[in-house]
Write a protein that holds these residues in place. Structure first.
Motif, PDB file in Angstrom:
ATOM      1  N   ASP A 195       1.026  -1.260   0.021  1.00 54.47           N
ATOM      2  CA  ASP A 195      -0.080   0.001   0.057  1.00 54.47           C
ATOM      3  C   ASP A 195       0.878   1.282  -0.029  1.00 54.47           C
ATOM      4  N   ASN A 200      -2.431   4.310  -4.692  1.00 57.94           N
ATOM      5  CA  ASN A 200      -2.048   3.499  -5.873  1.00 57.94           C
ATOM      6  C   ASN A 200      -3.137   2.216  -5.876  1.00 57.94           C
ATOM      7  N   GLY A 201      -4.198   2.450  -5.094  1.00 58.76           N
ATOM      8  CA  GLY A 201      -5.338   1.484  -5.309  1.00 58.76           C
ATOM      9  C   GLY A 201      -5.234  -0.010  -4.660  1.00 58.76           C
ATOM     10  N   ARG A 203      -5.115  -3.392  -3.088  1.00 58.91           N
ATOM     11  CA  ARG A 203      -6.155  -4.434  -2.761  1.00 58.91           C
ATOM     12  C   ARG A 203      -5.352  -5.540  -2.456  1.00 58.91           C
ATOM     13  N   SER A 321      -6.832  -0.877   3.228  1.00 58.75           N
ATOM     14  CA  SER A 321      -5.864  -0.147   2.521  1.00 58.75           C
ATOM     15  C   SER A 321      -5.749   1.138   3.101  1.00 58.75           C
TER      16      SER A 321
END
Ligand code: SAM
Length: 333
Positions: A195, A200-201, A203, A321
């Motif tokens: 993360d 940076n999205g 998951r 996240s």
């Protein structure tokens, strides 16, 4: 000198710049780091003199290993000058750099002459299309491979290669990477996708666990574990049973290693972070500006380290996240 969790200060990571010529989708995605993004100005990043002075103070507190990072450290024109200054500091016996390799062909000889011990090159895929898509500036993989050759020719070995693995993006190339560097002396290290800030999205589903990587490579070429060289070593190391070298996996998500973390980080603008996941840093720049002397600086940093109790990676749940508060480009990987 040990912190509240009995961890000594051994490593210092210095980010030379927050700028990068790549826009890796997992690190500095274009949507965030586009034309409107405000990077630090020339006078906001720490000068060679300031970084030399800070490093000397940190060496006095026990630091033996320094890694230069970024952003892309080789975007700094004075990178070799800085290397020369840091190499001369008593106590620093390992001076390394993490780079995307794009400028290594040009700079490797000067870096080696200046006293850089070795280099780590980031390379996520050997598939040119995948690599170009991941760096998102259409940079060809061949040039990074040539940069690795340049580093080897300059004597900056053993060269390490860092590959961040993202599921569905480059994980199909794990074995290809292993095969390319087996038997070459280059040490390949796979990094679990982490993360970064909230940008940076990240998951959990995109993370390929280190154990899965080891299992896959081990199925192709049997592996056995290597004992850690020193307590704070980041990578779990595995050697090929046939003697063709070793790989490492950095399992920051699935097997956090806060208990052995001996690293401090200085951001490009001169803030001290005692954890990659820390929400805030300590402003050393202002102290330098205020004219603090070396003894005062040492006392200040000592106080910060003695109070350190960070164990963010272990404490956070891997289900969430947004754990990172500071961009990777500011304080390096
Ligand atoms: N520009 C240099 C480079 O590419 O190596 C140095 C800076 S870069 C931030 C340092 C390392 O952090 C690279 O090996 C990069 O792959 C890694 N990194 C960046 N974002 C990451 C993420 N989200 N998860 C895991 N590693 C990451």
């Amino acid at each position: 000198m040990e912190d509240r969790l009995h961890r000594p200060l051994h490593d210092l990571r210095i980010s030379l710049t927050d700028r990068c010529n790549f826009r890796c989708t997992y690190c500095m995605p274009k949507e965030v780091f586009g034309p409107g993004y405000r990077f630090l100005g020339r006078h906001e990043v720490r000068s060679c003199e300031e970084l030399e002075r800070l490093t000397r103070v940190f060496a006095g507190l026990g630091v033996r290993k320094v890694r230069l990072t970024g952003g892309e450290p080789l975007l700094r024109r004075d990178a070799a000058d800085l290397v020369g200054r840091l190499a001369a500091i008593e106590g620093i016996d390992d001076l390394t750099m993490t780079t995307n390799g794009s400028l290594l062909r040009r700079h490797a000889p000067a870096l080696a002459r200046a006293g850089l011990t070795r280099v780590t090159v980031s390379l996520d895929s050997l598939d040119d299309d995948v690599f170009r898509a991941m760096n998102d500036v259409d940079f060809p993989v061949a040039k990074v491979l040539d940069g690795i050759d340049a580093a080897l020719e300059a004597g900056l070995g053993p060269v390490k290669v860092n590959a961040v693995v993202k599921r569905g993006v480059n994980d199909h190339g794990i074995e290809e990477l292993a095969e390319r560097f087996r038997g070459t002396g280059v040490v390949l290290r796979f990094i679990e996708f982490m993360d970064v800030g909230s940008t940076n999205g990240w998951r959990l589903d995109d993370v390929v666990p280190a154990q899965e990587i080891v299992d896959r490579i081990g199925a192709a070429w049997p592996l056995e574990p290597v004992v850690r060289a020193y307590p704070g070593e980041v990578a779990n190391r595995w050697r090929y049973r046939d003697g063709d070298g070793e790989i490492g996996v950095i399992a920051s998500v699935t097997q956090p290693f806060c208990g052995a973390c001996t690293r401090a980080r200085i951001s490009a603008e001169g803030r001290l972070y005692t954890c990659l996941f820390a929400a805030t840093g300590h402003d050393l720049r202002q102290l330098l500006r205020d004219g603090i002397d070396d003894a005062g600086l040492e006392e200040h940093v000592r106080g910060i380290w003695l109070r350190r109790g960070d164990r963010y990676s272990e404490a956070r749940t891997t289900q969430t996240s947004g754990a990172r508060k500071v961009e990777m480009s500011h304080i390096g990987g």
